[in-house]
Design an enzyme around this catalytic site. Structure first.
Site, short mmCIF file in Angstrom:
data_model
loop_
_atom_site.label_atom_id
_atom_site.label_comp_id
_atom_site.label_asym_id
_atom_site.label_seq_id
_atom_site.Cartn_x
_atom_site.Cartn_y
_atom_site.Cartn_z
N GLY B 46 0.87 -1.17 0.00
CA GLY B 46 0.00 0.00 0.00
C GLY B 46 0.90 1.21 0.00
N GLU B 47 0.41 2.34 0.48
CA GLU B 47 1.27 3.51 0.58
C GLU B 47 1.82 3.60 1.99
OE1 GLU B 47 2.19 4.27 -2.81
OE2 GLU B 47 2.86 5.71 -1.30
N CYS B 78 6.39 -4.94 0.93
CA CYS B 78 6.53 -3.65 0.26
C CYS B 78 6.39 -2.49 1.24
CB CYS B 78 5.53 -3.56 -0.90
SG CYS B 78 5.89 -2.23 -2.06
N ILE B 134 6.16 -3.67 -7.29
CA ILE B 134 5.35 -2.52 -7.72
C ILE B 134 5.82 -1.27 -6.99
CG2 ILE B 134 3.01 -1.57 -7.75
CD1 ILE B 134 2.07 -4.48 -8.08
N ARG B 135 6.41 -0.34 -7.74
CA ARG B 135 7.00 0.85 -7.12
C ARG B 135 7.74 0.43 -5.85
NH1 ARG B 135 5.10 6.18 -7.64
NH2 ARG B 135 5.09 6.26 -5.39
N HIS B 170 5.50 -8.87 -3.78
CA HIS B 170 4.13 -9.20 -3.38
C HIS B 170 3.74 -10.64 -3.71
CE1 HIS B 170 3.10 -4.99 -2.58
NE2 HIS B 170 3.79 -4.68 -3.66
N GLU B 172 1.43 -12.17 -2.48
CA GLU B 172 -0.04 -12.22 -2.41
C GLU B 172 -0.69 -11.92 -3.75
OE1 GLU B 172 1.83 -9.85 -1.23
OE2 GLU B 172 0.94 -7.87 -1.52
#
Lengths: 296, 189
Positions: B46-47, B78, B134-135, B170, B172
């Site tokens: 997430g962020e 992440c 992802i990022r 990730h 998941e």
């Protein structure tokens, strides 16, 4: 090391997954972007004018000036999205070259093509598109959108259209889930939607990409309402920076999106936020003034 | 065994589905009180700035630190990895500071540089896992008993210290349940 594959479908949808339960805020400059990030936004949407001003000022609304986008990118560490006009694939190419994290092919801007939307499969950067109902959502996914948001009526400060569109999408999905398999092709025909995606919804009861809500959120309660109706995250456009005191309102909307199902928390964080943006009665608007009817 | 997934923001649903597939009772967690009832917790992607702020606003950071002290297992993916670090390059954002590491955010670039690749993790057997970044961050320095389980270009992306596990990628978002199963073993030790 093994081969690296960039910009796969999984990484595109994956970023949308990471934004779930969050708030994406419209910003028009670096200072607003910093306020949004400080409030806890999961991403910002860079644009030249918020929808309420686009509505007021009229004229053709286009992609933001790349300078503004660059400044906003420098100001924050969270993902930066930007809007391209419907069908304007060159604006999208420019946004991709600028390195934005998501492109919103948006009805808030003046459409560049009234026949065709952008072929989003051709891009490395992922796209989000708006919809009013399930057929529209599935057509956009068919074109390559990796995230869907219900349109609502942007810049109205009125949640009624967002509710209508979210209910339209979720109730149609429930209906399809309960169908016999031999009914699915006729349903795909009636919805004007790709058959394979209708079959997938029959199996899972969910869109194959995250389903967010946009257009009309002005209060923490509005955000929580959309979450309880099935939105997986919330876009807030004019609702923050057109209110009297943007920072606390932004923070309250973030908190409300997380604790959307706890009325006692919502009651607490809704206190004393000052005046919300002025809203419009959508029923008083003429067809030509509606943004949500742009695109198909 | 009670496992929670921190559901303040992020891809917590994907983690819950993963745990369900492994036959574990898993619950979304949004309050300090809920954290106190857990044997293991996952902090999803997430962020990290958003999750960090929400943890602090609702007193969840202190509850997690306290529970980890008492032996709760913790796995961060992440954003979760970033929040577990005690040093984040160029950032004063909120964090738990549970792992003595330095982490660099968005270390591979922006979204257009997000990628997936096969990666071998000896602890999970000879078959590679599909790692989705992802990022994503990576770890630039590990200190004080933190073990590197997998790296990309020499940068650690899967690390462990005792019952604390963290990945820059990730699992998941894939069908491969091995890393989650590995975490569940840590919960039970």
């Amino acid at each position: 090391m093994s081969e690296i594959e960039k910009s796969t479908w999984r990484t595109k949808v994956g970023l949308a997954e990471m934004l779930k339960g969050g708030v994406i805020m419209d910003v028009t400059n670096a200072e607003q972007a910093r306020i949004a990030e400080e409030a806890g936004a999961v991403a910002v949407m860079a644009l030249e004018r918020v929808p309420a001003d686009i509505r007021k000022e009229g004229g053709v609304a286009r992609m933001a000036d790349p300078l503004i986008i660059e400044e906003i990118k420098k100001a924050v560490t969270i993902p930066v999205m930007a809007k391209a006009r419907i069908g304007h694939f060159v604006e999208a190419q420019i946004l991709e070259a600028l390195g934005v994290d998501y492109i919103d092919e948006s009805e808030v801007l003046t459409p560049a093509d009234e026949m065709y939307h952008i072929d989003k499969h051709q891009f490395k950067v992922p796209f989000v598109c708006g919809c009013r109902d399930l057929g529209e959502a599935l057509r956009r996914i068919g074109e390559g959108a990796a995230m869907i948001r219900t349109k609502g009526e942007a810049g109205s400060g009125n949640i009624v259209e967002a509710v209508r569109h979210m209910r339209a999408v979720t109730s149609e999905m429930r209906r399809i889930q309960g169908m016999r398999e031999d009914e699915l092709m006729a349903t795909a025909k009636n919805l004007g939607a790709p058959y394979d995606l209708v079959v997938e919804i029959h199996k899972t009861g969910k869109l194959p990409v995250p389903n967010f809500s946009a257009g009309g959120v002005a209060t923490p309660a509005d955000a929580a309402l959309m979450m309880q109706l099935g939105a997986e995250a919330v876009f807030v456009g004019s609702g923050i920076f057109k209110s009297d005191d943007p920072a606390p309102r932004a923070k309250a909307i973030v908190d409300a999106t997380t604790h959307y199902d706890k009325p006692e928390v919502l009651a607490e964080l809704s206190k004393g936020l000052g005046k919300a943006m002025e809203g419009l009665d959508v029923r008083q608007l003429e067809e030509k003034d509606l943004l949500s009817v742009r695109g198909w | 065994m009670r496992i929670g997934v921190l559901a303040l923001q992020g891809d917590y649903d994907k983690h819950l589905q993963m745990l369900k597939r492994l036959g574990v009772e898993a619950v979304p967690v949004r309050t300090a009180e809920e954290v106190r009832q857990l044997d293991g917790l996952i902090i999803p992607g997430g962020e990290s700035t958003t999750i960090g702020k929400l943890m602090r606003r609702f007193g969840i950071d202190e509850a997690i630190i306290e529970k980890v002290d008492q032996g709760m297992a913790l796995y961060g993916t992440c954003a979760g990895l970033i929040l577990m670090a005690n040093d984040i390059e160029d950032s004063d954002q909120g964090r738990l500071g549970l792992l003595d590491i330095t982490v660099r955010r968005n270390a591979f670039g922006r979204q257009i540089d997000s990628f997936e690749t096969d990666m071998t993790v000896p602890e999970l057997g000879p078959d590679p896992i599909r790692a989705v970044f992802i990022r994503a961050p990576f770890v630039t320095e590990v200190r004080n008993g933190v073990k590197t389980l997998a790296s990309i270009n020499g940068q650690p992306v899967l690390i462990q210290r005792d019952k604390l596990l963290a990945s820059a990628f990730h699992p998941e978002l894939t069908e491969d349940t091995r890393l989650h199963a590995y975490f569940l073993e840590l919960v039970q030790t």
